[in-house]
Design an enzyme around this catalytic site. Structure first.
Site, PDB file in Angstrom:
ATOM      1  N   LYS A   1      -2.059  43.977 -27.768  1.00  0.00           N
ATOM      2  CA  LYS A   1      -1.635  43.192 -26.600  1.00  0.00           C
ATOM      3  C   LYS A   1      -0.589  43.972 -25.805  1.00  0.00           C
ATOM      4  O   LYS A   1       0.275  44.625 -26.395  1.00  0.00           O
ATOM      5  CB  LYS A   1      -1.071  41.846 -27.081  1.00  0.00           C
ATOM      6  CG  LYS A   1      -0.756  40.861 -25.961  1.00  0.00           C
ATOM      7  CD  LYS A   1      -0.328  39.490 -26.506  1.00  0.00           C
ATOM      8  CE  LYS A   1       0.019  38.535 -25.372  1.00  0.00           C
ATOM      9  NZ  LYS A   1       0.356  37.174 -25.829  1.00  0.00           N
TER      10      LYS A   1
ATOM     11  N   SER B   1      -1.877  33.163 -23.756  1.00  0.00           N
ATOM     12  CA  SER B   1      -1.762  34.384 -22.991  1.00  0.00           C
ATOM     13  C   SER B   1      -2.442  35.587 -23.646  1.00  0.00           C
ATOM     14  O   SER B   1      -2.639  36.600 -22.980  1.00  0.00           O
ATOM     15  CB  SER B   1      -0.279  34.705 -22.800  1.00  0.00           C
ATOM     16  OG  SER B   1       0.317  34.985 -24.059  1.00  0.00           O
TER      17      SER B   1
ATOM     18  N   SER C   1      -0.230  30.836 -27.739  1.00  0.00           N
ATOM     19  CA  SER C   1      -0.959  31.961 -27.156  1.00  0.00           C
ATOM     20  C   SER C   1      -1.825  32.792 -28.094  1.00  0.00           C
ATOM     21  O   SER C   1      -2.537  33.678 -27.636  1.00  0.00           O
ATOM     22  CB  SER C   1       0.018  32.901 -26.452  1.00  0.00           C
ATOM     23  OG  SER C   1       0.296  32.376 -25.181  1.00  0.00           O
TER      24      SER C   1
HETATM   25  N1  GLN Z   1       0.722  28.547 -22.567  1.00  0.00           N
HETATM   26  C1  GLN Z   1       2.085  28.523 -22.983  1.00  0.00           C
HETATM   27  C2  GLN Z   1       2.975  28.975 -21.857  1.00  0.00           C
HETATM   28  O1  GLN Z   1       2.491  29.245 -20.819  1.00  0.00           O
HETATM   29  C3  GLN Z   1       2.277  29.347 -24.212  1.00  0.00           C
HETATM   30  C4  GLN Z   1       2.276  30.797 -23.956  1.00  0.00           C
HETATM   31  C5  GLN Z   1       2.532  31.613 -25.169  1.00  0.00           C
HETATM   32  O2  GLN Z   1       2.367  31.152 -26.300  1.00  0.00           O
HETATM   33  N2  GLN Z   1       2.933  32.840 -24.932  1.00  0.00           N
HETATM   34  O3  GLN Z   1       4.153  29.065 -21.995  1.00  0.00           O
END
Ligand code: GLN
Length: 496
Positions: free
Chosen positions: A84, A164, A188
């Site tokens: 990532k 994400s 995410s």
């Molecule tokens: N979707 C969540 C956010 O936008 C979690 C994102 C994440 O876990 N990095 O904050």
């Protein structure tokens, strides 16, 4: 066998299978890596990789083959992985999906990736993600959205792989790597895994070092793997985690043999079903999937117990105060002076201002503004401090139920993947994706998403198992019981 068939067969091996085949010298790390380089280059339509590093991959595979020949195989010897974009990789661009970090080449390696390389893994490239990990659909990336390899039956529409860690999930589901690193601040890893028919685990907060991971919300961020099977996740997590003195929140706890828990009997285990996770307006298929999961675990000999986590309804608002608060502070360092993008300006203040307004995308700016607001004098007590107290209550709910159950079973997400563009105009509906996952981050608990079935459109759905802090072993045991019962064998049809 002609080379084309051989290459396809190589891609069909799971990470665990590939490790065995490599050790038995049935295949070489170089062959395996070449097959993945071809798949990665042939999969550009998915936009999962932001940077491809085939030369590095070949070099690392060659070194792996040399170690294999000497019988010195590491835990992940010769396994091609995707990384990532928020893990710093020495000499390879690390942009966290943001324009403000475009072109930033770290002079050092994150602990998690260093651990993977020390275990013998091979780096294929860097994977696309929502900007600074803020998002649930990969659409906030400055490098374009990622496509889910899965499509709805009879549709040409492009679906999100979630976010994400969308690039990671798409690359694993699209057979463009054997496993990928992800990070999970509010869901995410688990949400993209659920949307792509893959397995994703967020370990206990502190299991993986955050050193060299671009920070979003430091008290919630945790690294973890996305893979094809539960056992593959156990193997990869094993190599990723462990104490690191470079991260003061890294735990000193012993790392058990996670793979040994996969396939272990769950007979007599108590599995809690939290009633507050039965949301109003939850689609019938999610409800059905959850009931199916309960039946599977019962069949495997577990005892099902109804439990209550009364503060669940405050989890999402609480997360959306704490995460932006921490983000606004973490992102203050992007001022155009040290890393990446710098805009012109007549004064220093103007350079800062222009750099940040041009370099950050809309969602990131929204979070910086919310975060700054909830931390500002006069609002700090009303929002931030209150959210911290609610967080404590949420954690206490879990402490209480874990006195009587070994793990919890919930759906991973409130729906299957949606089409690109479908929710990007409405942040609230986007935030709702995290409803079942943020609690695990707020309480620091381990959680896995396991593919459990398909919805009426033929898109994957996942079930989540949450466990006690530092009890990934139970999470893996229950996760693999679900995996075995579900027998999820569906694959996306190749259109890319
Ligand atoms: N979707 C969540 C956010 O936008 C979690 C994102 C994440 O876990 N990095 O904050």
């Amino acid at each position: 066998m002609d080379t084309a068939t051989l290459a396809t067969d190589l891609l069909d091996l799971t990470l665990a299978d590939a490790l065995e085949a490599l050790k038995a010298k049935k295949i070489s790390a170089t062959e395996l890596t070449e097959a993945y380089i071809t798949a990665m280059e042939g999969g550009r339509a998915l936009n999962a990789y932001t940077t491809e590093t085939p030369d590095k991959a070949r070099e690392m595979a060659k070194a792996s083959d040399a170690r294999l020949a000497k019988g010195e195989a590491g835990l992940l010897e010769g396994i091609p992985l995707g990384i990532k974009e928020l893990f710093c990789t020495e000499g390879v661009e690390t942009n966290a999906g943001s324009k403000i970090l475009k072109g930033f080449v770290p002079p050092y390696e994150s602990t998690v990736t260093q651990n993977l390389w020390d275990a013998g893994a091979v780096m294929l490239g860097k994977l696309n993600m929502d900007e600074f990990a803020m998002g649930s659909s990969n659409e906030t990336s400055a490098f374009g959205p990622v496509a889910n390899p899965w499509r709805a039956q009879g549709s040409n529409g492009t679906f999100t792989p979630g976010g994400s860690s969308g690039g990671s999930a798409s690359a694993v589901a699209g057979l463009m790597c054997l496993g990928a690193t992800g990070s999970d601040t509010g869901g995410s890893i688990r949400q993209p895994a659920a949307f792509t028919g893959t397995v994703g685990i967020k370990p206990t907060y502190g299991r993986c070092s955050r050193f060299g991971m671009v920070a979003f919300a430091s008290s919630l961020d945790q690294a973890g793997p996305i893979t094809r099977t539960v056992k593959d996740s156990a193997l990869m997590l094993q190599a990723m985690c462990g104490h690191d003195e470079k991260d003061s929140t890294s735990l000193t706890a012993e790392v058990p043999n996670f793979a040994a828990s996969c396939g272990k009997s769950i007979k007599g285990m108590k599995i809690g079903i939290p009633k507050e996770y039965r949301m109003d307006g939850m689609p019938a298929e999610i409800e059905t999937l959850w009931s199916q999961g309960i039946a599977w675990l019962k069949d495997a000999g577990a005892e099902i117990v109804d439990v209550s986590l009364p503060h669940t309804k405050y989890a999402l608002p609480c997360y959306y105060i704490i995460a932006p608060a921490e983000a606004s502070s973490n992102l203050a360092r992007y001022d155009g002076m040290r890393f990446g993008y710098r805009a012109e300006g007549k004064t220093l203040a103007e350079v800062y201002q222009n750099t940040r307004s041009e370099g950050f995308g809309e969602e990131v700016k929204r979070r910086v503004m919310i975060g700054t607001y909830v931390l500002s004098a006069g609002y700090y007590d009303a929002y931030y401090l209150r959210a911290l107290k609610v967080r404590r209550r949420i954690a206490q709910d879990f402490d209480e139920v874990f006195k009587s159950v070994d793990a919890l079973l919930t759906p991973s997400t409130p729906s299957a993947a949606f089409q690109l563009g479908e929710r990007s105009a409405d942040p609230i509906s986007m935030y709702l994706n995290d409803i079942f996952t943020v609690t695990g981050n707020l309480a620091g608990l381990p959680g896995i998403s396991v593919p459990a079935g398909l919805d009426a459109q033929g898109l994957p759905l996942g079930l989540q198992v949450l466990g006690r802090a530092l009890d990934e072993e139970t999470v893996f045991a229950v996760g693999s019981a679900l995996e075995r019962a579900a027998g999820f064998a569906a694959k996306p049809e190749k259109w890319w």
